[in-house]
Design a protein around this motif. Structure first.
Motif, short mmCIF file in Angstrom:
data_model
loop_
_atom_site.label_atom_id
_atom_site.label_comp_id
_atom_site.label_asym_id
_atom_site.label_seq_id
_atom_site.Cartn_x
_atom_site.Cartn_y
_atom_site.Cartn_z
N ASP A 21 -8.91 2.97 -3.33
CA ASP A 21 -9.85 2.27 -2.45
C ASP A 21 -10.65 1.19 -3.16
OD1 ASP A 21 -9.03 3.72 -0.30
OD2 ASP A 21 -10.74 5.11 -0.28
N ARG A 22 -10.85 1.35 -4.46
CA ARG A 22 -11.65 0.37 -5.21
C ARG A 22 -10.82 -0.81 -5.69
NH1 ARG A 22 -14.09 3.10 -10.02
NH2 ARG A 22 -15.20 1.11 -10.24
N VAL A 23 -9.52 -0.72 -5.50
CA VAL A 23 -8.65 -1.84 -5.89
C VAL A 23 -8.81 -2.96 -4.87
CG1 VAL A 23 -6.28 -2.59 -6.21
CG2 VAL A 23 -6.99 -0.33 -7.03
N SER A 24 -9.12 -4.14 -5.36
CA SER A 24 -9.32 -5.29 -4.46
C SER A 24 -8.38 -6.43 -4.83
CB SER A 24 -10.76 -5.78 -4.51
OG SER A 24 -11.07 -6.32 -5.79
N VAL A 25 -8.05 -7.23 -3.81
CA VAL A 25 -7.26 -8.44 -4.00
C VAL A 25 -8.03 -9.56 -3.33
CG1 VAL A 25 -5.08 -9.59 -3.54
CG2 VAL A 25 -5.10 -7.13 -4.04
N GLU A 26 -8.34 -10.59 -4.08
CA GLU A 26 -9.21 -11.65 -3.58
C GLU A 26 -8.91 -12.96 -4.29
OE1 GLU A 26 -12.82 -10.30 -6.58
OE2 GLU A 26 -12.90 -9.75 -4.46
N TYR A 62 -9.21 -17.55 5.65
CA TYR A 62 -9.87 -17.32 6.94
C TYR A 62 -9.74 -15.87 7.43
CZ TYR A 62 -11.36 -18.24 11.77
OH TYR A 62 -12.00 -18.23 12.98
N PRO A 63 -8.56 -15.26 7.45
CA PRO A 63 -8.49 -13.86 7.92
C PRO A 63 -9.36 -12.92 7.10
CG PRO A 63 -6.29 -14.83 7.80
CD PRO A 63 -7.22 -15.78 7.11
N MET A 99 -0.28 -13.24 9.48
CA MET A 99 0.00 -12.95 8.05
C MET A 99 -1.25 -13.23 7.23
SD MET A 99 2.95 -14.66 5.69
CE MET A 99 3.14 -14.28 3.96
N ASN A 100 -1.75 -12.18 6.59
CA ASN A 100 -2.95 -12.27 5.76
C ASN A 100 -2.51 -12.21 4.30
OD1 ASN A 100 -5.27 -11.61 4.21
ND2 ASN A 100 -6.26 -10.67 5.98
N LEU A 101 -2.71 -13.31 3.60
CA LEU A 101 -2.29 -13.40 2.19
C LEU A 101 -2.80 -12.21 1.38
CD1 LEU A 101 -1.49 -14.75 -0.52
CD2 LEU A 101 -3.57 -16.12 -0.33
N PHE A 102 -4.07 -11.88 1.54
CA PHE A 102 -4.68 -10.86 0.69
C PHE A 102 -4.26 -9.45 1.10
CE2 PHE A 102 -7.22 -14.69 0.73
CZ PHE A 102 -7.24 -14.98 -0.63
N THR A 103 -4.06 -9.25 2.40
CA THR A 103 -3.52 -7.96 2.85
C THR A 103 -2.09 -7.78 2.34
OG1 THR A 103 -4.90 -8.02 4.83
CG2 THR A 103 -3.01 -6.55 4.87
N ASP A 104 -1.32 -8.87 2.39
CA ASP A 104 0.06 -8.84 1.92
C ASP A 104 0.12 -8.43 0.45
OD1 ASP A 104 2.78 -9.25 1.47
OD2 ASP A 104 2.61 -11.44 1.39
N PHE A 105 -0.67 -9.09 -0.39
CA PHE A 105 -0.60 -8.79 -1.82
C PHE A 105 -1.33 -7.50 -2.18
CE2 PHE A 105 1.57 -12.68 -2.34
CZ PHE A 105 2.28 -12.54 -3.52
N ASP A 106 -2.28 -7.09 -1.36
CA ASP A 106 -2.89 -5.78 -1.56
C ASP A 106 -1.81 -4.70 -1.42
OD1 ASP A 106 -5.52 -4.12 -1.67
OD2 ASP A 106 -4.41 -3.29 0.03
N ALA A 107 -1.00 -4.84 -0.37
CA ALA A 107 0.08 -3.87 -0.15
C ALA A 107 1.12 -3.92 -1.27
CB ALA A 107 0.74 -4.12 1.20
N ARG A 108 1.46 -5.14 -1.70
CA ARG A 108 2.45 -5.29 -2.77
C ARG A 108 1.96 -4.66 -4.07
NH1 ARG A 108 5.65 -11.03 -2.60
NH2 ARG A 108 5.42 -11.56 -0.39
N ILE A 109 0.72 -4.94 -4.43
CA ILE A 109 0.18 -4.43 -5.69
C ILE A 109 0.06 -2.91 -5.66
CG2 ILE A 109 -1.92 -4.38 -7.10
CD1 ILE A 109 -2.16 -7.42 -6.46
N LYS A 110 -0.36 -2.35 -4.54
CA LYS A 110 -0.49 -0.89 -4.46
C LYS A 110 0.89 -0.22 -4.49
CE LYS A 110 -5.05 -0.88 -2.41
NZ LYS A 110 -5.90 -0.72 -1.18
N LYS A 111 1.87 -0.90 -3.95
CA LYS A 111 3.24 -0.37 -4.04
C LYS A 111 3.72 -0.38 -5.49
CE LYS A 111 7.85 -0.97 -2.02
NZ LYS A 111 8.68 -1.80 -1.08
N ILE A 112 3.38 -1.44 -6.22
CA ILE A 112 3.73 -1.52 -7.64
C ILE A 112 3.02 -0.42 -8.43
CG2 ILE A 112 3.31 -2.91 -9.72
CD1 ILE A 112 4.03 -5.38 -8.03
N LEU A 113 1.74 -0.21 -8.12
CA LEU A 113 0.97 0.82 -8.83
C LEU A 113 1.64 2.19 -8.71
CD1 LEU A 113 -2.68 -0.21 -7.82
CD2 LEU A 113 -1.54 -0.59 -10.02
N LEU A 161 3.55 -19.37 4.61
CA LEU A 161 2.24 -18.98 5.12
C LEU A 161 1.69 -20.06 6.05
CD1 LEU A 161 -0.05 -16.93 5.12
CD2 LEU A 161 -0.95 -18.01 3.06
N LEU A 162 1.84 -21.32 5.67
CA LEU A 162 1.39 -22.42 6.52
C LEU A 162 2.14 -22.40 7.86
CD1 LEU A 162 -0.23 -24.97 7.10
CD2 LEU A 162 1.46 -26.27 5.77
#
Length: 586
Positions: free
Chosen positions: A31-36, A505-506, A1-15, A102-103
């Protein structure tokens, strides 16, 4: 489970659900949308630039678009707060329950946490070291060896199919010099007085054992032969001896290659592989007969003021066209480079990485041109240049080696300070930057010595488990489901900050692999160690934060789950760097 991949997918779904975006979807690029992580941790746990990068193509105000996104994000079950900062950055704060889940994933994943499929099994050839087999490796080779080996480990962890390769430069005039130098030591072993080593030959005493071995095999018979008879015999033995020494030195550095590729194989069978490679380029329209104008500045080694067979490399990105066949019919060194790349390409590698010394900067464009011509632009070639390493001892430059004759050997450095110190410090700076290596500093037991600081963090993790065994007789970590223990317990802000650092880390793995920058792993490990040591130190002043609470077994087990996650990520990262994760340090 990658926190940033998870929320990248969530945010793009919202968009996709926002009217202004949905109505213009065909012209919008996500493609230029980033989550960090936000630059300032006090702003939140996750940040996105979505409103900033999408507002202009949508013809709207970033803050207005951010407000639309925020309204949707607030409905996410794992989000407890969303704010807009500056011109439209969106900061998200996550629930304690999310961090605990996540832990739990981190703990269950162990050392596989952060492993990625970014590479999707693509075949990558990483060629590094490739020192001429004419003597022991020096400290400059050491940096390239560590950078190449760590990068190969990183790419494998990120899902690439990696082959570690060493190109043996065992053809050319330097090998004849090696053979003549070894023959001189052979005469010395027979009792001849050889005096001072003549200029142009290799002076180091590493060839003395080669001379002794030649006497053991041939007696005095070689001395009775003409050079054209003894030279190939001595050449073969000298190359074998040098490569055995090089392999041993690399093994001491924990560098093990999958393939050792001999340049001489390219010259075998009448140089058939080179001829075939040139024929392939000719068929593709990249070869012609012509004369090159005299180069400006330094004269190229293969330049002739007459007609030659040339590679039309300027049409594929090079500065000048390159000679392949000299006017006398012999092949140039560059022709062998072409044949070697074609061999890699024919072996199915979609990407080739060359790790070279900074003095090979002139090779970059010509190799890239070869890749485009041979593969038709279907393969990717990257050259990583390693800048110089300067050796110091308490600030004073280190003197040269007696064994090598004129440089400090890799083995001398490893033997003095240890493999782990060498490996970690060689990547604790980007390969394109010069590196100062101080023997005294890399053996210090302090925060200023990164390898000690990181390894000590792992040893401290292991010591906490030993404390738990003392506090709870019969305590058996192997029988406990630590992943299931953290829910409802790991909720202190200091603990959650440590979980957040682990969650990076991921993302670090993927970013370092894509950028081909292994130093990012070393930097991250130091930051994680610092976060862990900092939290441990808080426990000295605040007993309620200590990992082991002999009055509360359940809470202790939950916190040991956090410690186990830290230890696993440290072991994983240290394994990528090729260094050990000790259980104890004294």
């Amino acid at each position: 489970m990658n926190l940033f991949t998870d929320f990248d997918a969530r945010i793009k779904k919202i968009l996709e659900t926002i009217d202004i975006i949905r109505q213009n979807r065909s012209s919008i690029d996500f493609d230029r949308v980033s989550v960090e992580p936000p630059r300032d941790a006090s702003h939140g746990d996750v940040a996105t630039n979505a409103a900033m990068v999408l507002a202009k193509p949508l013809g709207t105000n970033p803050r207005a678009l951010a407000d639309l996104i925020v309204a949707k994000l607030k409905d996410e079950p794992d989000v407890i707060d969303v704010t807009v900062a500056g011109p439209g950055f969106i900061n998200v704060r996550l629930s304690v329950a999310y961090w605990q889940r996540l832990l739990a994933v981190m703990i269950a994943s162990g050392e596989d946490y952060g492993r990625s499929q970014t590479g999707a099994g693509r075949k990558v050839n990483v060629e590094y070291v490739s020192a001429n087999p004419t003597g022991p490796m020096h400290v400059g080779h050491c940096r390239g060896a560590v950078v190449g080996d760590t990068l190969a480990n990183l790419l494998a962890f990120a899902g690439y199919a990696v082959t570690k390769e060493y190109y043996i430069n065992d053809a050319g005039s330097q090998i004849d010099v090696l053979a003549r130098s070894a023959f001189l030591r052979y005469r010395e072993a027979l009792g001849d007085e050889i005096g001072e080593i003549p200029p142009g030959l290799y002076p180091g005493d590493y060839l003395v054992p080669v001379g002794v071995a030649l006497v053991a095999e041939f007696g005095s018979s070689l001395r009775l032969m003409p050079e054209e008879s003894w030279l190939p015999l001595v050449k073969d033995r000298a190359i074998d001896a040098m490569m055995a020494m090089i392999r041993e030195d690399l093994a001491a550095l924990n560098v093990i290659h999958d393939v050792f590729y001999s340049e001489r194989t390219l010259h075998a069978n009448g140089a058939g592989p080179i001829r075939n490679a040139i024929n392939d380029l000719t068929f593709k329209g990249h070869v012609y007969k012509g004369a090159l104008p005299p180069p400006k500045g330094q004269v190229l080694e293969d330049w002739e003021d007459r007609e030659q067979t040339l590679f039309r490399s300027t049409e594929v990105g090079d500065d000048i066209d390159r000679p392949l066949i000299k006017s006398d019919g012999t092949y140039t060194y560059f022709a062998a480079d072409v044949a070697y790349f074609k061999d890699k390409y024919d072996r199915g590698f979609s990407e080739m990485i060359y790790v070279l010394g900074a003095d090979h900067g002139g090779y970059v464009k010509r190799l890239e041109a070869v890749a485009r011509a041979v593969s038709g632009g279907t393969s990717k070639l990257t050259v990583l240049l390693c800048q110089l390493v300067k050796l110091f001892r308490e600030g004073e430059p280190v003197k040269m080696s007696k064994r090598s004759g004129d440089f400090v050997t890799l083995r001398e450095v490893v033997d003095e300070v240890g493999r782990d110190s060498v490996r970690f410090m060689m990547i604790y700076r980007k390969n394109s930057e010069p590196l100062d290596f101080d023997f005294a500093k890399v053996t210090e037991q302090s925060k200023d010595n990164p390898v000690f600081y990181v390894q000590y963090a792992h040893a401290r993790c292991m010591s906490i488990f030993r404390q738990a065994r003392e506090a709870f007789p019969g305590f058996d970590p192997e029988s406990i489901d630590f992943a299931a223990s953290v829910a409802g317990h790991i909720d202190d802000p200091n603990e959650l900050q440590l979980v957040a650092k682990l969650a990076e880390y991921p993302r670090v793995i993927e970013a370092a692999a894509l950028a081909q920058e292994p130093h990012r792993i070393a930097f991250y490990l130091y930051d994680l160690a610092s976060a862990f040591h900092g939290h441990w130190n808080k426990g000295k002043d605040s007993p309620q934060l200590r990992f082991v609470n002999d009055k509360n077994r359940e809470l202790t087990i939950a916190r040991l789950g956090l410690v186990r996650a830290v230890a696993s990520v440290l072991r994983s990262g240290l394994s990528i760097t090729g260094t050990d994760a000790p259980d104890e340090m004294r």
